[in-house]
Design an enzyme around this catalytic site. Sequence first.
Site, PDB file in Angstrom:
ATOM      1  N   ASN A 152       0.862  -1.182   0.000  1.00 41.08           N
ATOM      2  CA  ASN A 152       0.000   0.000   0.000  1.00 41.08           C
ATOM      3  C   ASN A 152       0.899   1.233   0.000  1.00 41.08           C
ATOM      4  O   ASN A 152       1.731   1.400   0.883  1.00 41.08           O
ATOM      5  CB  ASN A 152      -0.863  -0.049   1.269  1.00 41.08           C
ATOM      6  CG  ASN A 152      -1.525   1.285   1.555  1.00 41.08           C
ATOM      7  OD1 ASN A 152      -1.911   2.001   0.636  1.00 41.08           O
ATOM      8  ND2 ASN A 152      -1.644   1.613   2.837  1.00 41.08           N
ATOM      9  N   HIS A 199      47.198  35.615  -3.664  1.00 45.52           N
ATOM     10  CA  HIS A 199      47.767  34.711  -2.648  1.00 45.52           C
ATOM     11  C   HIS A 199      47.538  35.224  -1.220  1.00 45.52           C
ATOM     12  O   HIS A 199      47.848  36.373  -0.923  1.00 45.52           O
ATOM     13  CB  HIS A 199      49.286  34.557  -2.827  1.00 45.52           C
ATOM     14  CG  HIS A 199      49.739  34.632  -4.245  1.00 45.52           C
ATOM     15  ND1 HIS A 199      49.825  33.511  -5.045  1.00 45.52           N
ATOM     16  CD2 HIS A 199      50.117  35.685  -5.007  1.00 45.52           C
ATOM     17  CE1 HIS A 199      50.263  33.873  -6.242  1.00 45.52           C
ATOM     18  NE2 HIS A 199      50.441  35.190  -6.248  1.00 45.52           N
ATOM     19  N   ASN A 230      46.042  45.449  -7.936  1.00 45.43           N
ATOM     20  CA  ASN A 230      46.753  44.241  -7.551  1.00 45.43           C
ATOM     21  C   ASN A 230      46.922  44.235  -6.029  1.00 45.43           C
ATOM     22  O   ASN A 230      47.429  45.190  -5.452  1.00 45.43           O
ATOM     23  CB  ASN A 230      48.128  44.198  -8.212  1.00 45.43           C
ATOM     24  CG  ASN A 230      48.832  42.887  -7.894  1.00 45.43           C
ATOM     25  OD1 ASN A 230      48.492  41.853  -8.450  1.00 45.43           O
ATOM     26  ND2 ASN A 230      49.784  42.934  -6.973  1.00 45.43           N
TER      27      ASN A 230
HETATM   28  C1  UD1 Z   1       1.544   3.652   6.385  1.00 47.48           C
HETATM   29  C2  UD1 Z   1       0.397   2.672   6.100  1.00 47.48           C
HETATM   30  C3  UD1 Z   1       0.964   1.479   5.331  1.00 47.48           C
HETATM   31  C4  UD1 Z   1       1.613   1.969   4.048  1.00 47.48           C
HETATM   32  C5  UD1 Z   1       2.676   3.010   4.335  1.00 47.48           C
HETATM   33  C6  UD1 Z   1       3.140   3.638   3.036  1.00 47.48           C
HETATM   34  C7  UD1 Z   1      -1.163   2.876   7.962  1.00 47.48           C
HETATM   35  C8  UD1 Z   1      -1.697   2.249   9.198  1.00 47.48           C
HETATM   36  N1  UD1 Z   1      -0.175   2.233   7.342  1.00 47.48           N
HETATM   37  O1  UD1 Z   1       2.443   3.001   7.264  1.00 47.48           O
HETATM   38  O2  UD1 Z   1      -0.078   0.585   5.003  1.00 47.48           O
HETATM   39  O3  UD1 Z   1       2.176   0.885   3.360  1.00 47.48           O
HETATM   40  O4  UD1 Z   1       2.152   4.055   5.168  1.00 47.48           O
HETATM   41  O5  UD1 Z   1       4.247   4.453   3.222  1.00 47.48           O
HETATM   42  O6  UD1 Z   1      -1.660   3.912   7.554  1.00 47.48           O
HETATM   43  N2  UD1 Z   1       0.576  10.259  10.850  1.00 47.48           N
HETATM   44  C9  UD1 Z   1      -0.259  11.177  11.441  1.00 47.48           C
HETATM   45  N3  UD1 Z   1      -0.825  10.878  12.634  1.00 47.48           N
HETATM   46  C10 UD1 Z   1      -0.626   9.697  13.265  1.00 47.48           C
HETATM   47  C11 UD1 Z   1       0.226   8.756  12.646  1.00 47.48           C
HETATM   48  C12 UD1 Z   1       0.819   9.063  11.442  1.00 47.48           C
HETATM   49  O7  UD1 Z   1      -0.490  12.263  10.908  1.00 47.48           O
HETATM   50  O8  UD1 Z   1      -1.193   9.496  14.344  1.00 47.48           O
HETATM   51  C13 UD1 Z   1       1.225  10.609   9.557  1.00 47.48           C
HETATM   52  C14 UD1 Z   1       2.738  10.546   9.597  1.00 47.48           C
HETATM   53  O9  UD1 Z   1       3.301  11.805   9.943  1.00 47.48           O
HETATM   54  C15 UD1 Z   1       3.088  10.126   8.166  1.00 47.48           C
HETATM   55  C16 UD1 Z   1       1.854   9.370   7.691  1.00 47.48           C
HETATM   56  O10 UD1 Z   1       0.818   9.663   8.598  1.00 47.48           O
HETATM   57  O11 UD1 Z   1       3.311  11.247   7.336  1.00 47.48           O
HETATM   58  C17 UD1 Z   1       2.081   7.858   7.660  1.00 47.48           C
HETATM   59  O12 UD1 Z   1       2.441   7.429   8.946  1.00 47.48           O
HETATM   60  P1  UD1 Z   1       3.607   6.377   9.174  1.00 47.48           P
HETATM   61  O13 UD1 Z   1       3.763   6.167  10.628  1.00 47.48           O
HETATM   62  O14 UD1 Z   1       4.800   6.753   8.397  1.00 47.48           O
HETATM   63  O15 UD1 Z   1       2.916   5.079   8.528  1.00 47.48           O
HETATM   64  P2  UD1 Z   1       3.636   3.773   8.042  1.00 47.48           P
HETATM   65  O16 UD1 Z   1       4.009   2.946   9.201  1.00 47.48           O
HETATM   66  O17 UD1 Z   1       4.711   4.126   7.081  1.00 47.48           O
END
Ligand code: UD1
Length: 429
Positions: free
Chosen positions: A172, A365, A379
């Site tokens: 995903n 220099h 210079n």
């Molecule tokens: C997420 C997806 C995963 C996907 C992947 C792609 C979920 C549960 N999983 O995982 O399926 O393959 O991205 O890169 O969504 N964020 C918030 N609030 C929160 C948590 C996260 O705003 O409470 C934001 C983070 O700042 C980030 C984004 O959501 O920009 C994704 O969060 P991150 O923790 O990176 O998700 P992944 O574990 O990478």
Amino acid sequence: MSVHNIQALILAAGKAKRFKTNTSKLLQKLCGQEMVLYITKALNELNIETAAIVGYQKEAVIDVIKQHHGESVTFITQEKQEGTGHAVLCSKHVWHKDLILILNGDMPLVTSKIIQQIYEKHRATNATITLAVAHDTDPSGAYGRIVQTGNKLAIVEAKEFTGDIEDHPFINAGIYLVQREFLETAITTLNRSTVSNEFYLTDIVKIASDADKIITPVIVPFDCVRGINNFKELWAAEQILRSELINHWMLEGVRFTLPHTNHLDNSVTIGNGSIIQSGVQLFGNTHIGNNCHIHSFSVLNNATLEDNVTVLPHTVIDNSIIKTDALVGPYAHIHNNTIIGEHATVGNFVETKKSTLGAHSKAKHLSYLGDASVGEQVNIGAGSITCNYDGKNKHATTIEDNVFIGSNNTLVAPITIHSGAYTAAGSVI
Ligand code: UD1
Ligand code: CA
């Protein structure tokens, strides 16, 4: 693409734990630009109404976005970071268009073309959810995997995935286009994960599938949707961006003799016929004219080089202008609003700060020129320096045209040397 019925939500509230720093990852720079701005700019190209969900270090994240987009992006706060599903829920009160486009904020390689493609597939298939997926069988990434059982689809997060990756090669990407009506109910029915205690946005796929809604996966190149959770992934993504930038300038007629050793920020421009040698790093708003030659290990930041400029090895140029046909280096340090005139020369171990050197003048220099205004055809002898600082204040030095400063002069500012004057070696003036 008609975007009037879409609004975008960027998920930008997360804590970035895996980075092991105390900075929001969305503020980490790739090729000189904060991660989050790659997405806001892609959405801006398509004129999509955008809101960012912010939380961790929200003031700094808001600041960076506002600097580039003014008031056109709105902000919603997720007070406590309880997962991507919770982040989206927090923004429910601002949803007003038919389609909600949700994007992870940590995907700087995404392009407006991909977003457009998702939109088109969504319309063509009359889907409830359209989502970007990519082929990736590297088990070290923390991606959710697309799992199909019979005719049912679900996303299983890396921490919870127990299947064989080879059988589930699609991840995903973190871009979802969802019908608002469906999302409004689905988002309120998410349960906390028993593994991480977070609300996963990705569970909306199973909810839609169980309700026999149409789900359209759109296959996109993995490199365009790399998520960045740590410095290792940041490095990989920046390498891709850097290569794209260098490829671009190569095709514009710039020769890079050892490109894998060069760094370019994305705002840098280079004129055709120029040569960039090994280890050269170009930062910020550096603009290089035509037929310039930048030799090895020089570092330029916010530097403007006109045409036919030669920079010899190990030179540092910061916030300064080098005019046509000038020659600087090796080992020169030119900084703080220095202007080097046409055909002028600044040589070995010369430092210039807030100074101008007129056309055809030379400081070849071991010199220091600070707060100095030097005319044309002057210079500056080896080892001569301006004493611009008396311990409290900085003072100016003026050297008019056609002056000859002998070697090892100490010019105690404030001081003016009038045109045509000649000073003997070792003078203190
Ligand atoms: C997420 C997806 C995963 C996907 C992947 C792609 C979920 C549960 N999983 O995982 O399926 O393959 O991205 O890169 O969504 N964020 C918030 N609030 C929160 C948590 C996260 O705003 O409470 C934001 C983070 O700042 C980030 C984004 O959501 O920009 C994704 O969060 P991150 O923790 O990176 O998700 P992944 O574990 O990478
Ligand atoms: Ca991520």
